[in-house]
Design a protein around this motif. Sequence first.
Motif, short mmCIF file in Angstrom:
data_model
loop_
_atom_site.label_atom_id
_atom_site.label_comp_id
_atom_site.label_asym_id
_atom_site.label_seq_id
_atom_site.Cartn_x
_atom_site.Cartn_y
_atom_site.Cartn_z
N LEU A 82 0.82 -1.21 0.00
CA LEU A 82 0.00 0.00 0.00
C LEU A 82 0.85 1.26 0.00
N ASP A 83 2.10 1.16 0.49
CA ASP A 83 3.00 2.32 0.45
C ASP A 83 3.22 2.79 -0.99
N ASN A 84 3.18 1.85 -1.92
CA ASN A 84 3.45 2.21 -3.31
C ASN A 84 2.39 3.13 -3.90
N LYS A 85 1.21 3.16 -3.31
CA LYS A 85 0.18 4.08 -3.79
C LYS A 85 0.63 5.53 -3.62
N VAL A 86 1.46 5.77 -2.61
CA VAL A 86 2.03 7.10 -2.39
C VAL A 86 3.36 7.24 -3.13
N ILE A 87 4.25 6.27 -2.92
CA ILE A 87 5.61 6.38 -3.45
C ILE A 87 5.61 6.52 -4.97
N ASN A 88 4.77 5.76 -5.64
CA ASN A 88 4.77 5.79 -7.10
C ASN A 88 4.26 7.11 -7.67
N LYS A 89 3.58 7.89 -6.85
CA LYS A 89 3.07 9.17 -7.31
C LYS A 89 4.04 10.33 -7.06
N ILE A 90 5.00 10.14 -6.16
CA ILE A 90 5.92 11.23 -5.81
C ILE A 90 6.87 11.50 -6.97
N ASN A 91 6.94 12.75 -7.36
CA ASN A 91 7.86 13.18 -8.42
C ASN A 91 8.85 14.16 -7.80
N VAL A 92 10.05 13.70 -7.51
CA VAL A 92 11.02 14.54 -6.81
C VAL A 92 11.44 15.74 -7.65
N ASP A 93 11.35 15.62 -8.97
CA ASP A 93 11.67 16.77 -9.82
C ASP A 93 10.67 17.90 -9.61
N ASN A 94 9.42 17.56 -9.32
CA ASN A 94 8.45 18.61 -8.99
C ASN A 94 8.89 19.38 -7.76
N ILE A 95 9.31 18.65 -6.73
CA ILE A 95 9.77 19.30 -5.49
C ILE A 95 10.97 20.19 -5.78
N TYR A 96 11.93 19.65 -6.48
CA TYR A 96 13.17 20.39 -6.79
C TYR A 96 12.85 21.66 -7.58
N ASN A 97 12.00 21.55 -8.57
CA ASN A 97 11.69 22.71 -9.42
C ASN A 97 10.93 23.78 -8.66
N MET A 98 10.06 23.37 -7.73
CA MET A 98 9.36 24.37 -6.92
C MET A 98 10.31 25.05 -5.94
N ILE A 99 11.26 24.31 -5.40
CA ILE A 99 12.29 24.94 -4.57
C ILE A 99 13.04 25.98 -5.38
N ASP A 100 13.43 25.60 -6.59
CA ASP A 100 14.17 26.52 -7.46
C ASP A 100 13.38 27.80 -7.71
N TYR A 101 12.09 27.67 -7.92
CA TYR A 101 11.27 28.85 -8.16
C TYR A 101 11.22 29.75 -6.92
N LEU A 102 10.99 29.15 -5.77
CA LEU A 102 10.83 29.92 -4.54
C LEU A 102 12.13 30.58 -4.08
N GLN A 103 13.28 29.96 -4.40
CA GLN A 103 14.54 30.46 -3.86
C GLN A 103 15.20 31.54 -4.72
N GLN A 104 14.48 32.06 -5.66
CA GLN A 104 15.06 33.10 -6.52
C GLN A 104 15.33 34.39 -5.75
N THR A 105 14.63 34.59 -4.64
CA THR A 105 14.80 35.80 -3.84
C THR A 105 14.42 35.50 -2.40
N PRO A 106 15.00 36.20 -1.43
CA PRO A 106 14.56 36.02 -0.04
C PRO A 106 13.07 36.35 0.09
N ARG A 107 12.40 35.65 1.00
CA ARG A 107 10.96 35.82 1.20
C ARG A 107 10.71 36.29 2.63
N VAL A 108 11.24 37.45 2.95
CA VAL A 108 11.14 37.98 4.31
C VAL A 108 9.69 38.32 4.63
#
Length: 465
Positions: free
Chosen positions: A40-66
């Motif tokens: 049943l873990d695979n129902k979650v694991i198989n859906k996770i796309n680490v590139d999505n996480i990485y790309n959203m980090i890249d977008y957010l880190q373009q500038t400080p968010r004070v």
Amino acid sequence: MKTKKLLSITLATSLALGALSVPVFAQQPAAQHEIVKNPLDNKVINKINVDNIYNMIDYLQQTPRVASTPEEFAAVQYIKDQFESYGYDVEIQEFEYFGYTTPHTVDLLIDGTSLSPLAFTYTPSGDVQAPLEYVGLATPDELEGKDLSGKIALVQRGSIPFGEKVINAAEKGAVGVIIFNNAAGTINGTLGGADDRFVPTVSITQAQGNNLVSKLNNGETVQASLKVLGASAGLRSSHNVIASKLPTNKNRDNGNVITLTSHHDSVPGAPGANDNASGTAMVLELARVFKNLPTDTEIRFITFGAEELGLLGSRHYVRDLPQEELDRIVANFNLDMVGSRDAGSLVMNTIDGQPNLVTELSQASSLRLNGEPTRFGRGGSSDHVPFGEAGIPAALFIHSPLEPWYHTPQDTIDKISKEKLQDVAEIVGTAIYDYARFDNQTPKQPQRASKQNVPQQMYFEESVE
């Protein structure tokens, strides 16, 4: 947390100005464990796309968010848009606090020579030129009978808080205050909160101060020029972003809520790729993963504003909920700094160092996935604290020891590890699903700590004297 652009005075004892507390972790058995897979873990694991996480980090880190800046609000809008793209209805929760903006210019000239001072938090702005007068510790007794009108007071650290020293000198007419250390090193201090009686105040080193005291004691006239520009105090606003996955079938709703949280703000000057674009991006990706998975538990995805100023967003969220709503929350999984390649191994911090539903679910998950349960220990300084104080099982997911880039301009996307992101997302995602899925036939009862026994502060306060 260290240097901050904005600070709340409504939570004077809640400021997270130090580094994250160092937890003492529960020892795990030395024996190796057999990895027992749960399909049943695979129902979650198989859906996770680490590139999505990485790309959203890249977008957010373009500038400080004070907190309370246009950059933070742009991040709020981005998070809202992402949630909505997955099909969620989104609430943006605004909250106000009394904050402080640090000066952009701090100069001190003594007889034409710069001493490179540091400003105190809550110093007002000002530009004054005046002779210097030494007043010791600036206690009421030492200032008895003195007239400091049109002068800048030179004060030694010690005995009473910085703010009291400044008020005492100002009430005697001082137009500025210079406080020198009573030991080696610099002073990174606060006046404790905004006060209309304050005058521009900076700090210098012990050696610099002793040199000026010697000159004054020898009868020399010392002329000072003190400039503090850009400092201001007043009401600020920040925002939390909330998206909820309701139970798939109303007839199978168990009435419970799991919260998955992070903070989206960063400190001044730091892009905040790991702290905490990593946690925010992971909350977003797991929201996408869970959107169409059948569950009988509400899963609430939240990113908080103004965490770096003292957990202001999460405190507002928890404080604003009616008790009956708080009683529905059975677990808080809080993600803060979950992707740095240069940090240590994954740990979980609870505010009392004791196991709870979050650590139990997550240790079972990591045991299934990695063959070893993730360590847990005692620690605060993040958004799990208000939940834990309310008696809700809560834990912070973080890597320890921290990376050397913590709260620096070097906290950038190139320091992010996809392997660590994948590991944390799998552990947290499967732990939540293990509780929330329809297939789970185990009783789903809240496991709460006694509110009376929960420590009310688990993060550092800044010294004011």
